[in-house]
Every structure is written in structure tokens, then in C-alpha cells.
Enzyme design. Structure first.
Site, PDB file in Angstrom:
ATOM      1  N   LYS A 171       0.852  -1.205   0.000  1.00  0.00           N
ATOM      2  CA  LYS A 171       0.000   0.000   0.000  1.00  0.00           C
ATOM      3  C   LYS A 171       0.882   1.248   0.000  1.00  0.00           C
ATOM      4  O   LYS A 171       0.665   2.172  -0.771  1.00  0.00           O
ATOM      5  CB  LYS A 171      -0.869   0.009   1.256  1.00  0.00           C
ATOM      6  CG  LYS A 171      -1.491   1.348   1.597  1.00  0.00           C
ATOM      7  CD  LYS A 171      -2.333   1.328   2.851  1.00  0.00           C
ATOM      8  CE  LYS A 171      -1.578   1.528   4.113  1.00  0.00           C
ATOM      9  NZ  LYS A 171      -1.215   2.911   4.433  1.00  0.00           N
ATOM     10  N   ASN A 172       1.925   1.244   0.850  1.00  0.00           N
ATOM     11  CA  ASN A 172       2.720   2.463   1.032  1.00  0.00           C
ATOM     12  C   ASN A 172       3.704   2.712  -0.100  1.00  0.00           C
ATOM     13  O   ASN A 172       4.355   3.749  -0.135  1.00  0.00           O
ATOM     14  CB  ASN A 172       3.437   2.415   2.382  1.00  0.00           C
ATOM     15  CG  ASN A 172       2.444   2.540   3.519  1.00  0.00           C
ATOM     16  OD1 ASN A 172       1.258   2.812   3.299  1.00  0.00           O
ATOM     17  ND2 ASN A 172       2.898   2.308   4.740  1.00  0.00           N
TER      18      ASN A 172
ATOM     19  N   CYS B  68      -4.691  12.286  12.781  1.00  0.00           N
ATOM     20  CA  CYS B  68      -5.405  11.006  12.770  1.00  0.00           C
ATOM     21  C   CYS B  68      -5.162  10.350  14.121  1.00  0.00           C
ATOM     22  O   CYS B  68      -4.487  10.881  14.978  1.00  0.00           O
ATOM     23  CB  CYS B  68      -4.944  10.130  11.611  1.00  0.00           C
ATOM     24  SG  CYS B  68      -3.301   9.526  11.833  1.00  0.00           S
TER      25      CYS B  68
ATOM     26  N   ARG C 266      -0.339  14.805  12.540  1.00  0.00           N
ATOM     27  CA  ARG C 266       0.379  14.412  11.316  1.00  0.00           C
ATOM     28  C   ARG C 266       0.811  15.676  10.568  1.00  0.00           C
ATOM     29  O   ARG C 266       0.245  16.055   9.570  1.00  0.00           O
ATOM     30  CB  ARG C 266      -0.506  13.527  10.438  1.00  0.00           C
ATOM     31  CG  ARG C 266      -1.019  12.265  11.121  1.00  0.00           C
ATOM     32  CD  ARG C 266       0.077  11.285  11.509  1.00  0.00           C
ATOM     33  NE  ARG C 266       0.753  10.676  10.392  1.00  0.00           N
ATOM     34  CZ  ARG C 266       0.325   9.582   9.778  1.00  0.00           C
ATOM     35  NH1 ARG C 266      -0.796   9.030  10.113  1.00  0.00           N
ATOM     36  NH2 ARG C 266       1.008   9.069   8.775  1.00  0.00           N
TER      37      ARG C 266
ATOM     38  N   ASP D 133       5.128   0.702  12.114  1.00  0.00           N
ATOM     39  CA  ASP D 133       3.909   0.031  11.621  1.00  0.00           C
ATOM     40  C   ASP D 133       3.807  -1.420  12.109  1.00  0.00           C
ATOM     41  O   ASP D 133       2.805  -2.075  11.841  1.00  0.00           O
ATOM     42  CB  ASP D 133       3.864   0.047  10.088  1.00  0.00           C
ATOM     43  CG  ASP D 133       3.674   1.454   9.561  1.00  0.00           C
ATOM     44  OD1 ASP D 133       3.860   1.667   8.349  1.00  0.00           O
ATOM     45  OD2 ASP D 133       3.363   2.357  10.359  1.00  0.00           O
TER      46      ASP D 133
ATOM     47  N   ARG E  67      -8.756  -0.463   4.859  1.00  0.00           N
ATOM     48  CA  ARG E  67      -7.923   0.613   4.285  1.00  0.00           C
ATOM     49  C   ARG E  67      -6.580   0.060   3.833  1.00  0.00           C
ATOM     50  O   ARG E  67      -6.012   0.525   2.847  1.00  0.00           O
ATOM     51  CB  ARG E  67      -7.661   1.680   5.361  1.00  0.00           C
ATOM     52  CG  ARG E  67      -8.742   2.700   5.571  1.00  0.00           C
ATOM     53  CD  ARG E  67      -8.181   3.849   6.370  1.00  0.00           C
ATOM     54  NE  ARG E  67      -6.887   4.232   5.846  1.00  0.00           N
ATOM     55  CZ  ARG E  67      -5.870   4.670   6.610  1.00  0.00           C
ATOM     56  NH1 ARG E  67      -6.021   4.786   7.902  1.00  0.00           N
ATOM     57  NH2 ARG E  67      -4.719   5.001   6.079  1.00  0.00           N
TER      58      ARG E  67
HETATM   59  C1  EPZ Z   1       4.431   6.895   6.181  1.00  0.00           C
HETATM   60  O1  EPZ Z   1       3.650   7.951   6.685  1.00  0.00           O
HETATM   61  C2  EPZ Z   1       3.517   5.677   6.161  1.00  0.00           C
HETATM   62  N1  EPZ Z   1       2.365   5.943   5.307  1.00  0.00           N
HETATM   63  C3  EPZ Z   1       3.051   5.346   7.584  1.00  0.00           C
HETATM   64  O2  EPZ Z   1       2.304   4.137   7.501  1.00  0.00           O
HETATM   65  C4  EPZ Z   1       4.277   5.095   8.448  1.00  0.00           C
HETATM   66  O3  EPZ Z   1       3.856   4.826   9.770  1.00  0.00           O
HETATM   67  C5  EPZ Z   1       5.180   6.337   8.416  1.00  0.00           C
HETATM   68  O4  EPZ Z   1       5.544   6.638   7.047  1.00  0.00           O
HETATM   69  C6  EPZ Z   1       6.468   6.128   9.205  1.00  0.00           C
HETATM   70  O5  EPZ Z   1       7.163   5.040   8.700  1.00  0.00           O
HETATM   71  C7  EPZ Z   1       2.504   5.884   3.968  1.00  0.00           C
HETATM   72  O6  EPZ Z   1       3.579   5.639   3.446  1.00  0.00           O
HETATM   73  C8  EPZ Z   1       1.259   6.121   3.156  1.00  0.00           C
HETATM   74  P1  EPZ Z   1       6.376  10.359   8.147  1.00  0.00           P
HETATM   75  P2  EPZ Z   1       4.203   9.473   6.618  1.00  0.00           P
HETATM   76  O7  EPZ Z   1       6.253  11.638   7.416  1.00  0.00           O
HETATM   77  O8  EPZ Z   1       5.123   9.632   5.490  1.00  0.00           O
HETATM   78  C9  EPZ Z   1       6.786  13.559  11.601  1.00  0.00           C
HETATM   79  C10 EPZ Z   1       0.456   2.763   7.793  1.00  0.00           C
HETATM   80  O9  EPZ Z   1       0.015   2.223   8.816  1.00  0.00           O
HETATM   81  N2  EPZ Z   1       6.627  14.551  10.524  1.00  0.00           N
HETATM   82  O10 EPZ Z   1       7.509   9.450   7.809  1.00  0.00           O
HETATM   83  O11 EPZ Z   1       3.033  10.374   6.721  1.00  0.00           O
HETATM   84  C11 EPZ Z   1       5.533  12.709  11.805  1.00  0.00           C
HETATM   85  O12 EPZ Z   1       4.622  13.377  12.678  1.00  0.00           O
HETATM   86  C12 EPZ Z   1       0.908   4.203   7.843  1.00  0.00           C
HETATM   87  O13 EPZ Z   1       0.593   2.183   6.673  1.00  0.00           O
HETATM   88  C13 EPZ Z   1       6.807  15.908  10.825  1.00  0.00           C
HETATM   89  O14 EPZ Z   1       7.088  16.272  11.951  1.00  0.00           O
HETATM   90  O15 EPZ Z   1       5.023   9.550   7.975  1.00  0.00           O
HETATM   91  C14 EPZ Z   1       6.099  11.456  12.418  1.00  0.00           C
HETATM   92  O16 EPZ Z   1       6.317  11.683  13.799  1.00  0.00           O
HETATM   93  C15 EPZ Z   1       0.642   4.842   9.172  1.00  0.00           C
HETATM   94  N3  EPZ Z   1       6.652  16.818   9.822  1.00  0.00           N
HETATM   95  C16 EPZ Z   1       7.443  11.300  11.713  1.00  0.00           C
HETATM   96  O17 EPZ Z   1       7.773  12.608  11.212  1.00  0.00           O
HETATM   97  C17 EPZ Z   1       6.356  16.454   8.526  1.00  0.00           C
HETATM   98  O18 EPZ Z   1       6.260  17.334   7.655  1.00  0.00           O
HETATM   99  C18 EPZ Z   1       7.438  10.318  10.551  1.00  0.00           C
HETATM  100  O19 EPZ Z   1       6.347  10.658   9.726  1.00  0.00           O
HETATM  101  C19 EPZ Z   1       6.191  15.074   8.250  1.00  0.00           C
HETATM  102  C20 EPZ Z   1       6.338  14.140   9.248  1.00  0.00           C
END
Ligand code: EPZ
Length: 421
Positions: free
Chosen positions: A22-23, A115, A120, A308, A400
Site C-alpha cells: 500500500k505504502n 489522525c 500528522r 507500523d 484501508r
Molecule cells: C508513512 O507515513 C507511512 N504511510 C506510515 O504508515 C508510516 O507509519 C510512516 O511513514 C512512518 O514510517 C505511507 O507511506 C502512506 P512520516 P508518513 O512523514 O510519510 C513527523 C500505515 O500504517 N513529521 O515518515 O506520513 C511525523 O509526525 C501508515 O501504513 C513531521 O514532523 O510519515 C512522524 O512523527 C501509518 N513533519 C514522523 O515525522 C512532517 O512534515 C514520521 O512521519 C512530516 C512528518
């Protein structure tokens, strides 16, 4: 709405084929916006999240055809504004921001809400686009990006945030940079396999990218990209979820169509607990171990232990007659599953962002509520080992991100049925 009734105590045995990731599929589908040519993406899992992305591409003006796992996209003439009512339903829609900015130098995407796993933010995405010379405003809940051809050019930028790298942030900046003038270097890039898979697709489209899969990615901008075909990598988190199921109540469960290297942190953690596995180039077989040892894990960006898989390991800890701890550093509030599992008798306490679990006490079925995607899959795992029938409500959370999860478990011998609420 639907619920799942899981009959506990049925041992799992046999083979399960893991679906496309999915990701990986979500950003790759978004990347098809970068060209007016036709792109064909294979092994796109049939999920509500991928369905939303397909609908968003259509609303943006792309022609999209989907036949089972194959999605064909021709984004010949596209709009720059993503539809609010769809974007608000799936925060991963933020990954259309980069392609729209790269292709049109203009984008309007609604700010994703928080969420259940926590806030996020997208500040790193916006900082990255500004570093490339775009102007970024947030107005009325929309992110408005605009750039002129002259000022949209490659630069060296750092995408590291306080919780480490950003996966979709790296995707967005990498996609936008493929069509920016000059060289972009992303320091502090996410190194997840899904980022590398996206880069491999972009390279097939004619992008010039080096270093994807490491924390430093270099992109040489080109004038335009052409169509390409790509098969999405297997879903390492679905695979990890089935590995945990096989460790909890399996009697020899084999996962087919996996890339074991992508699961190294998970298989290492399972081996450290004493679970035996047979690993080939595209399969993993796991065996139970009644004398498994407890674990102490902390989640980290790839190649560390994945956030995850944190919830699933909380369920695994329940069958290990020992104490285990798991600390969440990526989404410190990502413990919705704890309260639900305590309703089933799990011996769990939360101290800050660390879950302490005492395993060995049998779980008892109870009606429980699905919440975030991975916490919901964890409740299925708990239901598999609980005495009695566990009712899991709000099944849409599972749909989802897991393709035909109940069918796959049933094929391994689990007894579960999906019914109307
Ligand atoms: C991706 O989300 C995945 N989703 C998530 O999987 C996964 O948990 C996450 O990466 C971490 O590995 C998809 O790929 C669709 P991040 P993403 O930006 O990219 C902070 C699932 O269950 N952050 O890597 O949205 C954020 O709050 C989902 O399949 C900022 O501070 O996550 C988090 O603490 C859930 N500012 C950390 O970084 C930003 O601009 C990592 O988030 C962006 C992120």
C-alpha cells in the site's frame, strides 16, 4: 458498517501470498501525474486507500482504468486542485503535492487532518518545496503552492524532523525535483524500501535519481518525464503481520512473494525471541516456540524496527511467558490498541511512549473497536489467540490497508466471519 467475528484457538498452517505494498502503491500512483503519457502500475492492492488515490487522480483530470491489480493512468490534461472531500479521507493524499508542483508549478491540496495515531504535520513537506523556490501558503485549510519556471530549481536541503526522516515528505520533494532545473540533494531523506520503489519507477519514467534507499538522494532535473510500467514491491508490513500471527498461533506458516531484506528488523526481532524461521529469496516460513523469550524494542525509521509493526508486537508479547517492552519514537501516541487489548485481559501498562507487557496470561474474547490501521490488525491477532469469539467493530480501518485479510487468514485455517454491524 461491518464487524469481524474471530473464533479464537484455531492454529494457522499453510501458505499465504503477500499483496503489493500500500505504502509503495500510493506515491507511485501519484507519480503518474508527472507525465502526460500512459503509465501502467501492477500489483496495486485492492484497498480503500488505493481506491481513494485512483479517484483523486480521476478528479484531477487523469484517465484511469483499473482491472484487478493493474492500474493504467494517462494524466494528459490535469488540474492543480485536489478534491477536498477525497483528500480529507486519506492523509496520504498529500503525496500528490509534489507531482502537481513539479508538473504544473502550481498545486492546491487540503491540509491533511490529524489522525488517531497522533498529529500528522506536513511542515517538512512545505519546507522542502520552499527550498526548491516555490512559494507556499496555507489558506482556509488548503496548502497553496506556486512557482515560476525561473525560480523553481534544485537545491541542497535537509528533510530531517524531530522524529527522524519523513517518508511521504521525501517522496514529495523527490517527485517535484525530477522536473526542477538543476540538481537537488535531499539530506536526511527517508530510506524506506517504498521510497526506493518510487525512485525506481521515476527512473523508468526518465528521471535522474541516485541514492534512493539511503539518507542522501540526488536528483538531476529533466525537462519532462515519459510513461512507464512498474510492479509494486510486496507489502512488508502485511508480511510482518502474518509473521507475527504465525509466531503467535501458527504451526508452520509460509509467506510467499516477500522480499526478506525489507523485513530484516522484524525477522531479527523474532529470531531474538527464539522463533525459528526458514528464509529463501522470496519466502519466509515461521514456526511457533512455547518457550520464546521476551523482547525490548524501540521503533526507528528504516532500517530500524518499523512503527507500523509496533502494535502487532504488543499482541505477540501476550503469548510470550515473559516481560517485554516496546518504545514508540515515531508516533509516541500510537497505542490505541493497548486499551482494547486490556479489555481482553492483556497485562499491559503504558509509561510515556513505552508499553510494558507481561505475557503468558490467556486472553479472553470481548467486543473491541478498531482504530488505526495497524492497531486494528492487532485486534485480529489478539482474537486469534483469545478464548471465545472476539467481535471487532469498525472494520473499515482494516480494509484501508489489508487486502482480503479475513480471506487470507481463513485460508490458513483461522475461523472468522465478516457481518453487518
Ligand atoms: C508513512 O507515513 C507511512 N504511510 C506510515 O504508515 C508510516 O507509519 C510512516 O511513514 C512512518 O514510517 C505511507 O507511506 C502512506 P512520516 P508518513 O512523514 O510519510 C513527523 C500505515 O500504517 N513529521 O515518515 O506520513 C511525523 O509526525 C501508515 O501504513 C513531521 O514532523 O510519515 C512522524 O512523527 C501509518 N513533519 C514522523 O515525522 C512532517 O512534515 C514520521 O512521519 C512530516 C512528518
Amino acid at each position: 458498517m461491518e464487524k469481524l467475528i474471530v473464533h479464537g484457538g484455531q492454529p494457522l498452517k499453510g501458505r499465504v501470498t503477500i499483496s503489493g505494498s500500500k505504502n509503495s502503491a500510493l506515491p507511485i500512483l501519484a507519480a503518474t501525474l508527472l507525465t502526460k503519457d500512459t503509465c501502467t502500475i501492477r500489483r496495486v492492492p485492492d484497498l480503500s486507500d488505493t481506491n481513494y488515490m485512483v479517484r483523486i487522480l480521476g478528479e484531477l483530470g487523469a484517465e484511469v482504468e483499473r482491472a484487478s491489480g493493474v492500474v493504467v493512468v494517462t494524466a494528459n490534461k490535469i488540474k492543480s486542485k485536489a478534491p477536498y472531500d477525497l483528500v480529507r479521507k486519506m492523509r496520504a493524499s498529500i503525496c500528490v503535492l509534489g507531482p502537481l508542483t513539479g508538473r504544473l508549478r502550481k498545486a492546491s491540496v487540503s491540509l491533511p487532518g490529524g489522525c488517531i495515531i497522533g498529529d500528522r504535520p506536513v511542515d517538512l513537506h512545505l519546507r522542502g518545496l520552499e527550498a526548491l523556490g516555490a512559494s507556499v501558503q496555507v489558506e482556509g485549510g488548503d496548502i497553496l503552492v506556486s512557482a515560476t519556471r525561473a525560480n523553481f530549481k534544485g537545491r541542497t536541503l535537509n528533510l530531517m524532523g524531530k522524529h527522524g526522516s519523513t517518508v511521504l515528505g521525501t517522496d514529495n520533494i523527490m517527485m517535484a525535483a525530477t522536473l526542477a532545473k538543476g540538481t537537488t540533494i535531499i539530506e536526511g531523506a527517508a530510506a524506506e524500501p517504498e521510497v526506493e520503489d518510487l525512485a525506481n519507477f521515476l527512473i523508468k519514467m526518465g528521471a535522474k535519481i541516485e541514492g534512493a534507499g539511503t539518507n542522501r538522494i540526488t536528483i538531476e532535473g529533466v525537462k519532462e518525464l515519459h510513461g512507464a510500467e512498474h510492479t509494486v514491491i510486496p507489502d512488508r508490513i502485511e508480511a510482518g503481520t502474518f509473521l507475527v500471527a504465525g509466531a503467535m498461533i501458527g504451526d508452520g506458516v509460509t509467506l510467499k512473494q516477500v522480499i526478506p531484506e525489507h523485513l530484516r528488523a522484524v525477522t531479527t526481532a523474532l529470531a531474538d525471541c527464539g522463533f525459528k524461521m526458514e528464509i529463501t529469496k522470496d519466502s519466509i516460513t515461521i514456526y511457533p516456540n512455547p518457550n520464546a523469550r521476551g523482547f525490548s524494542l524501540t521503533t526507528h525509521p528504516y532500517p530500524g524496527f518499523p512503527t507500523d509493526m509496533q502494535a502487532q508486537f504488543c499482541a505477540l508479547a501476550c503469548v510470550i511467558p515473559d516481560s517485554s517492552t516496546i518504545t514508540e519514537t515515531i508516533f509516541p501516541q500510537r497505542f490505541m490498541h493497548i486499551a482494547e487489548m486490556k479489555r481482553m485481559g492483556a497485562q499491559m501498562t503504558l509509561q510515556g511512549a513505552t508499553a510494558h507487557i507481561r505475557g503468558g496470561t490467556p486472553l479472553k474474547s470481548a467486543p473491541v473497536m478498531a482504530s488505526d490501521l495497524r492497531a486494528s490488525a492487532t485486534l485480529v491477532l489478539a482474537g486469534l489467540i483469545a478464548e471465545g469469539q472476539t467481535e471487532i467493530h469498525r472494520l473499515y480501518h482494516i480494509d484501508r490497508g489489508y487486502e482480503h485479510l479475513d480471506d487470507k487468514f481463513a485460508a490458513l485455517g483461522a475461523k472468522m466471519e465478516r457481518t453487518k454491524e
